[in-house]
Design an enzyme around this catalytic site. Structure first.
Site, PDB file in Angstrom:
ATOM      1  N   LEU A  18      45.424  36.569 -22.590  1.00  0.00           N
ATOM      2  CA  LEU A  18      44.898  37.901 -22.298  1.00  0.00           C
ATOM      3  C   LEU A  18      43.812  38.252 -23.312  1.00  0.00           C
ATOM      4  CD1 LEU A  18      48.212  39.853 -21.533  1.00  0.00           C
ATOM      5  CD2 LEU A  18      46.650  38.729 -19.914  1.00  0.00           C
ATOM      6  N   ARG A  25      39.846  50.021 -31.853  1.00  0.00           N
ATOM      7  CA  ARG A  25      40.029  50.292 -33.284  1.00  0.00           C
ATOM      8  C   ARG A  25      39.161  49.417 -34.179  1.00  0.00           C
ATOM      9  NH1 ARG A  25      46.002  49.845 -34.844  1.00  0.00           N
ATOM     10  NH2 ARG A  25      46.415  48.935 -32.806  1.00  0.00           N
ATOM     11  N   THR A  90      48.671  45.238 -20.124  1.00  0.00           N
ATOM     12  CA  THR A  90      48.966  43.810 -20.152  1.00  0.00           C
ATOM     13  C   THR A  90      49.621  43.320 -18.864  1.00  0.00           C
ATOM     14  OG1 THR A  90      50.978  44.393 -21.358  1.00  0.00           O
ATOM     15  CG2 THR A  90      49.093  43.649 -22.659  1.00  0.00           C
TER      16      THR A  90
END
Length: 466
Positions: A18, A25, A90
């Site tokens: 993934l 961030r 996800t």
């Protein structure tokens, strides 16, 4: 009850990575997985970890600036890219691989693209644990003293009952130290039907893959875990601070590897060596040395403080004095470089050559035993053996439109403050007088003088003062 057959699927492993997230961030325009750790993009570290598993297929889910990720991995033909648009978590990301894996059987290994420290042996252990237990799902976990940001593992009587994300956890759950690595082994048969049962019932409105644990339990599918001893191995990177922390771990490991092989590193904390660099025994690295890319350092070399060497090869016994920059170059046995020298790409330095302070070399071959001890620019040149290049020598290789070649044959002597205006050849054993501007070829054994004749005017200074 669904029976999961796994024991005969040892060679039928499929891997999904993934890599679609933005990495907000990081505060960077570069996709998170393309930031580098010890000279390699984060995602390349992950791909190297899965290579020994010899998977039947490798899929990578991309999304944010997908084109940049695909371009960076264009030389890896085995990867099939799957696009996730929009990025809804996800679980949603993994679901995008359904059509790609249609009809496939065996075990699917899922991991994130931001865990560069994970080891192939750990992934292999996870697959063996999963298959040995005939599980439908196995989660890799670890105990972390600072678990902030990670999903927490929920257990009852030692058995996994769920995973809760940091944002959605209660104060009590946040005190749990066992974390979810984001690395899973699944049996493919029930996977995608189960993924379609995920719901976005969380603060972010995303489809969280950890929620599949409760779905599997509801379907009576076996769920297990493998707990790591070293939590650093599954450390993810979500901020510049975490990137620096992982870089420090990798660089420390690389330095320890080199020292165990006989390399002396005066101050490991200030010595930065990329993961693909090799260094021979009895070489000494002084504080502040940086070795990058595919650099190869031979045995018994000495590299002094402040020097940076990138994608270059140094043969045995080379000395690099302080504050040199060397890129894309080759330096033969016993050569001495610096201090304050700059070797640009395609510089080829022969054996026992001396390149001194404030000498810049670019796309030039320097023959054995030649000396250019100070204050010179030598570009687009072929320089023979045992040539002396005086201080202040400049090879004028650029005419404003294109570069030209200069040849200085064996044993020639170039006097200080000379300019060689390319294209030009200085023959074997020839001399160029100091202060000359050479525009024509100099025959072998000749003396070339190309400067204004000195004229002395007696009494001129006294008259000027009066």
């Amino acid at each position: 009850v669904t029976v999961i057959q796994t024991r005969n699927s040892a060679t039928n492993t499929h891997i999904v990575v993934l890599a679609a997230g933005q990495g907000a961030r990081m505060k960077s325009s570069l996709p998170k997985v393309l930031h580098t750790v010890a000279g390699l993009p984060i995602i390349v570290h992950v791909l190297r970890a899965i290579e020994p598993l010899k998977a039947s297929s490798i899929a990578m889910v991309v999304g944010h600036k997908a084109g940049l990720v695909e371009d960076a991995l264009a030389n890896r033909a085995s990867i099939q890219f799957v696009h996730q648009e929009p990025q809804l978590g996800t679980g949603h990301g993994l679901l995008q691989t359904e059509s790609l894996l249609a009809g496939a059987t065996g075990t699917l290994l899922l991991l994130a693209g931001d865990v560069p420290l994970v080891r192939p042996s750990t992934l292999r252990d996870l697959l063996e644990t999963h298959r040995g237990a005939a599980a439908g799902l196995t989660v890799l976990t670890a105990n972390e003293s600072r678990p902030y940001g990670y999903g927490r593992i929920l257990r009852r009587n030692g058995q996994l009952i769920g995973i809760v994300e940091e944002r959605d956890a209660t104060d009590k759950q946040r005190k749990i130290r066992e974390i979810n690595s984001g690395i899973y082994a699944f049996e493919l048969t029930p996977l995608f039907d189960s993924l379609k049962q995920l719901a976005a019932e969380n603060e972010q409105g995303e489809y969280y893959l950890p929620d599949i644990v409760s779905i599997y339990q509801r379907l009576n599918l076996p769920v297990g875990t493998l707990t790591l001893e070293d939590a650093d191995e599954i450390k993810g990177i979500n901020s510049q601070g975490e990137l620096a922390e992982v870089n420090a771990i990798v660089r420390q490991g690389k330095n320890e590897e080199l020292m165990a092989a006989g390399v002396t590193i005066d101050n490991p904390a200030s010595t930065f060596v990329d993961v693909d660099v090799t260094v021979g025994p009895d070489t000494v690295l002084h504080p502040g040395v940086i070795l990058e890319g595919q650099t190869r350092i031979g045995a018994a070399c000495e590299i002094h403080s402040g020097s940076r060497i990138v994608d270059s090869t140094l043969e045995d016994g080379v000395t690099i004095q302080n504050h040199c920059v060397i890129t894309g170059s080759r330096i033969a046995k016993g050569a001495r470089i610096g201090p304050f020298a700059h070797l640009r790409p395609e510089s080829d330095i022969g054996a026992e050559v001396k390149i001194g302070n404030f000498v810049e070399i670019k796309k030039a071959a320097i023959g054995a035993g030649t000396k250019a001890s100070h204050l010179a620019y030598l570009g687009d040149a072929t320089i023979g053996q045992k040539v002396n290049v005086g201080a202040g020598t400049i090879i004028c290789n650029y005419d404003g439109t294109k570069k030209h070649q200069t040849v200085i044959e064996d044993g020639a002597f170039i006097g200080s403050d000379s300019q060689l205006i390319a294209p030009v050849t200085v023959g074997k054993g020839a001399y160029v007088a100091s202060g000359s501007s050479i525009t024509d070829d100099v025959p072998a054994g000749a003396l070339a003088v190309a400067r204004g004749r000195q004229v002395n005017k007696p009494g001129w200074a006294d008259k000027k003062r009066s």
